[in-house]
Design a protein around this motif. Structure first.
Motif, PDB file in Angstrom:
ATOM      1  N   MET A  80       0.864  -1.187   0.000  1.00 46.97           N
ATOM      2  CA  MET A  80       0.000   0.000   0.000  1.00 46.97           C
ATOM      3  C   MET A  80       0.901   1.237   0.000  1.00 46.97           C
ATOM      4  O   MET A  80       1.369   1.683   1.042  1.00 46.97           O
ATOM      5  N   SER A  81       1.137   1.783  -1.193  1.00 40.50           N
ATOM      6  CA  SER A  81       2.067   2.899  -1.285  1.00 40.50           C
ATOM      7  C   SER A  81       1.470   4.120  -1.947  1.00 40.50           C
ATOM      8  O   SER A  81       2.187   5.084  -2.199  1.00 40.50           O
ATOM      9  N   PHE A  82       0.161   4.106  -2.216  1.00 48.88           N
ATOM     10  CA  PHE A  82      -0.449   5.235  -2.914  1.00 48.88           C
ATOM     11  C   PHE A  82      -1.428   5.974  -2.007  1.00 48.88           C
ATOM     12  O   PHE A  82      -1.959   5.427  -1.041  1.00 48.88           O
ATOM     13  N   LEU A  83      -1.658   7.249  -2.361  1.00 48.46           N
ATOM     14  CA  LEU A  83      -2.614   8.081  -1.636  1.00 48.46           C
ATOM     15  C   LEU A  83      -3.665   8.553  -2.626  1.00 48.46           C
ATOM     16  O   LEU A  83      -3.340   8.943  -3.750  1.00 48.46           O
ATOM     17  N   LEU A  84      -4.921   8.514  -2.204  1.00 48.49           N
ATOM     18  CA  LEU A  84      -6.026   8.932  -3.051  1.00 48.49           C
ATOM     19  C   LEU A  84      -6.602  10.229  -2.497  1.00 48.49           C
ATOM     20  O   LEU A  84      -7.016  10.287  -1.336  1.00 48.49           O
ATOM     21  N   ALA A  85      -6.602  11.265  -3.337  1.00 48.55           N
ATOM     22  CA  ALA A  85      -7.167  12.552  -2.938  1.00 48.55           C
ATOM     23  C   ALA A  85      -8.483  12.771  -3.660  1.00 48.55           C
ATOM     24  O   ALA A  85      -8.555  12.652  -4.896  1.00 48.55           O
ATOM     25  N   LEU A  86      -9.520  13.076  -2.906  1.00 44.53           N
ATOM     26  CA  LEU A  86     -10.824  13.428  -3.458  1.00 44.53           C
ATOM     27  C   LEU A  86     -10.928  14.950  -3.432  1.00 44.53           C
ATOM     28  O   LEU A  86     -10.907  15.554  -2.362  1.00 44.53           O
ATOM     29  N   ASP A  87     -11.016  15.560  -4.601  1.00 52.04           N
ATOM     30  CA  ASP A  87     -11.029  17.017  -4.730  1.00 52.04           C
ATOM     31  C   ASP A  87     -12.387  17.429  -5.286  1.00 52.04           C
ATOM     32  O   ASP A  87     -12.582  17.491  -6.492  1.00 52.04           O
ATOM     33  N   GLN A  88     -13.325  17.704  -4.384  1.00 51.94           N
ATOM     34  CA  GLN A  88     -14.686  18.014  -4.805  1.00 51.94           C
ATOM     35  C   GLN A  88     -14.825  19.543  -4.913  1.00 51.94           C
ATOM     36  O   GLN A  88     -14.851  20.248  -3.912  1.00 51.94           O
ATOM     37  N   GLY A  89     -14.922  20.048  -6.141  1.00 55.48           N
ATOM     38  CA  GLY A  89     -14.950  21.480  -6.371  1.00 55.48           C
ATOM     39  C   GLY A  89     -16.298  21.979  -6.842  1.00 55.48           C
ATOM     40  O   GLY A  89     -17.273  21.236  -6.954  1.00 55.48           O
ATOM     41  N   THR A  90     -16.339  23.261  -7.152  1.00 52.87           N
ATOM     42  CA  THR A  90     -17.587  23.909  -7.517  1.00 52.87           C
ATOM     43  C   THR A  90     -18.112  23.431  -8.860  1.00 52.87           C
ATOM     44  O   THR A  90     -19.321  23.209  -9.022  1.00 52.87           O
ATOM     45  N   THR A  91     -17.230  23.257  -9.824  1.00 49.73           N
ATOM     46  CA  THR A  91     -17.680  22.911 -11.176  1.00 49.73           C
ATOM     47  C   THR A  91     -17.384  21.470 -11.559  1.00 49.73           C
ATOM     48  O   THR A  91     -17.832  21.016 -12.610  1.00 49.73           O
ATOM     49  N   SER A  92     -16.627  20.756 -10.721  1.00 46.74           N
ATOM     50  CA  SER A  92     -16.324  19.362 -11.047  1.00 46.74           C
ATOM     51  C   SER A  92     -15.925  18.596  -9.806  1.00 46.74           C
ATOM     52  O   SER A  92     -15.533  19.176  -8.789  1.00 46.74           O
ATOM     53  N   SER A  93     -16.016  17.282  -9.921  1.00 43.43           N
ATOM     54  CA  SER A  93     -15.465  16.361  -8.922  1.00 43.43           C
ATOM     55  C   SER A  93     -14.243  15.702  -9.544  1.00 43.43           C
ATOM     56  O   SER A  93     -14.299  15.239 -10.689  1.00 43.43           O
ATOM     57  N   ARG A  94     -13.151  15.669  -8.796  1.00 44.77           N
ATOM     58  CA  ARG A  94     -11.899  15.115  -9.307  1.00 44.77           C
ATOM     59  C   ARG A  94     -11.321  14.157  -8.274  1.00 44.77           C
ATOM     60  O   ARG A  94     -11.532  14.319  -7.073  1.00 44.77           O
ATOM     61  N   SER A  95     -10.611  13.178  -8.750  1.00 46.17           N
ATOM     62  CA  SER A  95      -9.878  12.266  -7.873  1.00 46.17           C
ATOM     63  C   SER A  95      -8.485  12.082  -8.456  1.00 46.17           C
ATOM     64  O   SER A  95      -8.327  11.922  -9.663  1.00 46.17           O
ATOM     65  N   ILE A  96      -7.483  12.135  -7.584  1.00 41.76           N
ATOM     66  CA  ILE A  96      -6.094  12.040  -8.023  1.00 41.76           C
ATOM     67  C   ILE A  96      -5.363  11.025  -7.151  1.00 41.76           C
ATOM     68  O   ILE A  96      -5.479  11.047  -5.924  1.00 41.76           O
ATOM     69  N   VAL A  97      -4.623  10.140  -7.802  1.00 46.56           N
ATOM     70  CA  VAL A  97      -3.754   9.193  -7.104  1.00 46.56           C
ATOM     71  C   VAL A  97      -2.337   9.780  -7.085  1.00 46.56           C
ATOM     72  O   VAL A  97      -1.809  10.160  -8.134  1.00 46.56           O
ATOM     73  N   PHE A  98      -1.752   9.868  -5.900  1.00 44.60           N
ATOM     74  CA  PHE A  98      -0.383  10.348  -5.718  1.00 44.60           C
ATOM     75  C   PHE A  98       0.500   9.221  -5.217  1.00 44.60           C
ATOM     76  O   PHE A  98       0.030   8.319  -4.493  1.00 44.60           O
ATOM     77  N   ASP A  99       1.793   9.304  -5.566  1.00 46.22           N
ATOM     78  CA  ASP A  99       2.768   8.409  -4.938  1.00 46.22           C
ATOM     79  C   ASP A  99       3.385   9.146  -3.754  1.00 46.22           C
ATOM     80  O   ASP A  99       3.131  10.351  -3.546  1.00 46.22           O
ATOM     81  N   PRO A 100       4.207   8.485  -2.928  1.00 43.34           N
ATOM     82  CA  PRO A 100       4.760   9.137  -1.736  1.00 43.34           C
ATOM     83  C   PRO A 100       5.687  10.312  -2.037  1.00 43.34           C
ATOM     84  O   PRO A 100       5.993  11.099  -1.136  1.00 43.34           O
ATOM     85  N   ALA A 101       6.120  10.465  -3.291  1.00 45.35           N
ATOM     86  CA  ALA A 101       6.957  11.613  -3.661  1.00 45.35           C
ATOM     87  C   ALA A 101       6.106  12.810  -4.072  1.00 45.35           C
ATOM     88  O   ALA A 101       6.646  13.843  -4.487  1.00 45.35           O
ATOM     89  N   GLY A 102       4.792  12.682  -3.956  1.00 43.37           N
ATOM     90  CA  GLY A 102       3.904  13.777  -4.314  1.00 43.37           C
ATOM     91  C   GLY A 102       3.669  13.909  -5.800  1.00 43.37           C
ATOM     92  O   GLY A 102       3.190  14.946  -6.266  1.00 43.37           O
TER      93      GLY A 102
END
Length: 497
Positions: free
Chosen positions: A1-23
């Motif tokens: 388990m080495s990934f981070l999932l960011a849920l970025d819920q904004g005004t005009t869209s919903s976004r999800s981004i997978v990051f590694d530990p180096a950002g």
């Protein structure tokens, strides 16, 4: 388990981004969110669509990264702030569309409160100004106008939340009703000095305390998702309002560091550390993302219409086919030809705080073209941000600090080089665009990763931040001052109108 999932819920869209530990961004998925305008000045979202688009993009991002939920160590949430939801605890059914932060239906109530002792109390306790931008009057409207809502709230049957609380509720199958300090600080109901809901303000706005979520640090083990959502339970360890998340993602951890996010609106924040600094120049004091038990604060100025002015050029004026075309059109003329565009479509935010102002295009001549209007529209974003930073620097100096010496930028419009150069010229300081411009999502990932043990100290995160380009001022200061004076004259005409 080495990934981070960011849920970025904004005004005009919903976004999800997978990051590694180096950002680094591994995968990104995005879906637009429908805007509802029941009447002029009102803006709403469908809560079910918020959840559905956010879940869909999360699953899409994992699929694009070629991983499953078992490869995700933790989830962080960043969300559009002040957007207000009310739902049934027993069923999770929303009682009404979400009332979006841009919505002005609470303005009549705010107008009645200005100049009263409650206005002073709001400023002292919350660091905010009385404005319908914040949650209190939105929640009051829901309780007063949705049939049966107030009675159900008084029985303890309803839950209020900003978008983060709604997502946490959905992710955990209704087990968790919580928010973080940064989102709580945007409600006009939260005492940011004592870090608790304020009984006097709740009584003044007639809000039953039973509807409120629990307030937790931004970096904290909130709970686990329902197993069926991602194939396995995943911990949720980070939550912050999008602008505080972006401040964190930009590595602005120490007093005096500032960032500006160029999105639908513009949001300029300067970190003030553990010192709650009061503004004398039309800004607000707010809670910064809190990685531990100690309170953290920031000064903030909000521009209501920034990237949205480009959307208006596309959808309203039809001067461009897509938002990406605006820079080329604006560059086709050497300057705005004297045209000044004040995009006060929903009033003016900081440092003006005038909800009655409306948009205006001034200085038009027979020689003005769509290109001049487009250039003026782009420049309006920089003018509004410059007014904010000038107010922020005055506040910093009033508090014994130094003026802001550089500005870190992010958000969709920061890719516009013309805008960034003009911003640096107006401010007279460097404007730094990072290699990873997804700083809102990155901040949520950082907060989650800290609580999950991916990183131990903030210095590790600060070391990851790197500029992609630095814009330095090329305009003479006298010329920049002349342009700012012209902008302020245009604003005064807009307000007078």
């Amino acid at each position: 388990m080495s990934f981070l999932l960011a849920l970025d819920q904004g005004t005009t869209s919903s976004r999800s981004i997978v990051f590694d530990p180096a950002g680094r961004v591994v995968a990104l998925a995005q879906r637009e969110l429908e805007q509802h305008y029941p009447q002029p000045g009102w803006v709403e979202h469908d809560p079910r669509e918020i959840w559905r688009t956010q879940l869909d993009t999360a699953r899409q991002a994992l699929a694009q990264a070629g991983i499953t939920g078992r490869d995700v160590l933790t989830i962080g949430i960043a969300n559009q702030r002040e957007t207000t939801l009310l739902w049934e605890r027993a069923t999770g059914r929303p009682l009404h569309h979400a009332i979006v932060w841009q919505d002005r239906r609470g303005e009549p109530m705010c107008a009645q409160l200005r100049g009263t002792p409650l206005e002073t109390l709001v400023r002292e306790r919350t660091g905010l100004v009385v404005d319908s931008y914040f949650c209190a009057t939105k929640l009051r409207w829901l309780l007063d106008n949705v049939p049966g809502a107030r009675l159900a709230a008084e029985r303890g049957d309803l839950a209020f939340g900003t978008v983060d609380s709604w997502l946490l509720w959905q992710l955990t199958g209704g087990r968790l009703h919580a928010t973080d300090v940064s989102n709580a600080s945007r409600t006009m109901l939260y005492d940011i000095a004592r870090q608790r809901w304020d009984e006097e303000l709740l009584a003044a706005f007639d809000i039953p305390p039973s509807v409120l979520p629990e307030v937790l640090p931004s970096s904290h083990h909130y709970g686990h998702t329902e197993a069926e959502l991602f194939g396995t339970p995943i911990s949720v360890c980070g939550v912050a309002g999008d602008q505080q998340a972006a401040l964190f993602g930009q590595g602005c951890f120490t007093p005096g560091m500032a960032k500006n996010t160029y999105g639908t609106g513009c949001f300029l924040l300067m970190h003030t550390g553990n010192r709650l600094q009061r503004s004398r120049n039309g800004l607000i004091s707010t809670a910064a993302a809190q990685p531990g038990a100690a309170a953290q604060y920031a000064l903030e100025g909000s521009v209501f219409v920034a990237g949205a002015v480009v959307q208006w050029l596309r959808d309203g004026l039809r001067a461009i086919q897509s938002s990406s075309e605006v820079e080329a059109l604006a560059r086709s003329v050497p300057d705005s030809g004297g045209v000044v565009f004040v995009p006060a479509f929903t009033g003016l935010g900081a440092p003006y705080w005038n909800g009655d102002a409306r948009g205006a295009i001034l200085g038009l001549t027979r020689g003005s073209t769509a290109a001049h209007v487009a250039r003026a529209a782009v420049e309006s974003i920089a003018y509004q941000s410059a007014a904010l930073l000038q107010a922020m620097s005055r506040d910093a100096q009033d508090g014994g600090g130094a003026p802001v010496s550089e500005l870190r930028v992010d958000g969709g419009a920061c890719v516009n080089d013309l805008l960034m150069q003009f911003q640096s010229d107006l401010l007279g300081i460097p404007v730094l665009r990072p290699r990873v411009t997804e700083t809102t999502a990155l901040g949520a990932a950082y907060l989650a990763g800290l609580a999950a043990g991916v990183w131990q100290v903030l210095d590790e995160l600060a070391a990851q931040w790197q500029p992609e380009r630095v814009f330095t001022p090329t305009m003479e200061r006298e010329r920049a001052q002349e342009l700012m004076a012209r902008w302020e004259r245009a604003v005064r005409q807009t307000v007078a109108a």
